[in-house]
Design an enzyme around this catalytic site. Sequence first.
Site, short mmCIF file in Angstrom:
data_model
loop_
_atom_site.label_atom_id
_atom_site.label_comp_id
_atom_site.label_asym_id
_atom_site.label_seq_id
_atom_site.Cartn_x
_atom_site.Cartn_y
_atom_site.Cartn_z
N TYR A 1 -2.84 -1.59 0.69
CA TYR A 1 -3.07 -2.50 -0.54
C TYR A 1 -4.41 -2.74 -1.00
CZ TYR A 1 -2.89 -6.62 -3.66
OH TYR A 1 -2.88 -7.43 -4.74
N SER A 2 -5.40 -2.97 0.03
CA SER A 2 -6.78 -2.88 -0.18
C SER A 2 -7.41 -1.61 -0.76
CB SER A 2 -7.57 -3.28 0.97
OG SER A 2 -7.65 -4.59 1.33
#
Length: 333
Positions: free
Chosen positions: A140-141
Amino acid sequence: MSDRHIFLTGANGFIGRNLIRHFVAQGHRVTGLVRSRNGAQQIAALGAAPVIGDMLTADLAPLMQGCGQLIHAAADLDHGPGKTAANVNANGTGRVFKAAQDAGITDAVHISSDSVLQDGRPLRNVNETHPFPRKPAGAYSAGKAAAERIAIQAATNGMRVIVLRPRMVWGRDDGTALPTLSKAVQDGKFAWISGGNYPSSTTHIVNLCHAVELSFAQGKAGEIYHISDGPARSFRDTVTGLLATQGLTAKDASVPRPLIRVIAKMGDGIYRLTGGRLRGPLSFQEYATSAVEVSLDISKAQQELGFRPVITFDEGLVELTSGNWPDRQKRAS
C-alpha cells in the site's frame, strides 16, 4: 472558481461520498466514477451524475468530457502483505491522469496518504520535505508513493495538480477504519500496542473536504500538503473516543511493540513463502500504520492554503454519537 464540474474517482467510497455532499451543497456539478450499478445509485442519491467503469480498464477520457476539475480519490485500501494494492494504485493513477490530460482537465487534486512515508519507524511531526523511505512498509505504501509521483509528473506536463496527504481519515459514514476497530473489540481481538500512548494525527472527513476546496482555490501546482485535525492526540485517546461513539470500550490489554513487530514481519514472510495461502494476524503495513507515532506538520497547508480545521475532534465525536451531520459550509468558507 464558480460553477465547477468535477470528475471524481472513487465516488462511492467513504471519502468520495463526502466530497460529493460537500461540492453538491455548494451548487457544483460532480460526475462520479463507480464500478457498479449499485454504486451508481448510491451517488446519484447524493446528487452526483454517475458513470460506470473501472479505472484500470475503462476508456476514461470520454467519461471526463466536459469536466474542468479532477479529484482522484480512488484507491485500493488493502493493507495486507499482497502486491495488489501497489499495482492498482500506481497503474490506476497513471490511467486516470493520462485520461484527464486527454480530456482537457486543467486542475486536479490527488488524495494521497501519510502511508507514502511509512517504513515502520516513527514519523514525528514530519513535513512535506521528509523523504520517501528506501524500503516502504508494504504494497500500500509503495503503491501510494508511486501514484503520488505520477500525479506530480502530470503537474510538470501542464496540469495544475495539488497533492493532499491526510492521516487516518474518520467521521460520518465511515465504512473502513471505525467498523474494523469495532469488530476487533466485539470479537475480543483488540489489544493496545505498548499501551497506545504515542501521538497519532487524524483528519476528520469535513476537514479533508475543506482542504480539497482550498486546494482548487489556492493550491500551487505540483505541491504537496499535509492535512490533519491539528495537534496530534495519543492513539489510545483517539481510538477510545471513536469506540465510545459506538458504545464500545476496549479492554486494557497491551502487547509490547517489539513483539508485534516480529509477528508482523513473520506473517509477511509466511505469506510470501506460501504464495499467499497463509497470512499472519497483522501485516507489517498495518503495524506501520497503527503501532508507532505518525504525526504530521500542517504548517505549509496553513500558510499556503489558509487551511484551518473547521471541525474539532470532540465535535466530530458528538456527530458520530448523535448521527446528526450539520451543514458546515458556512464555517468552511
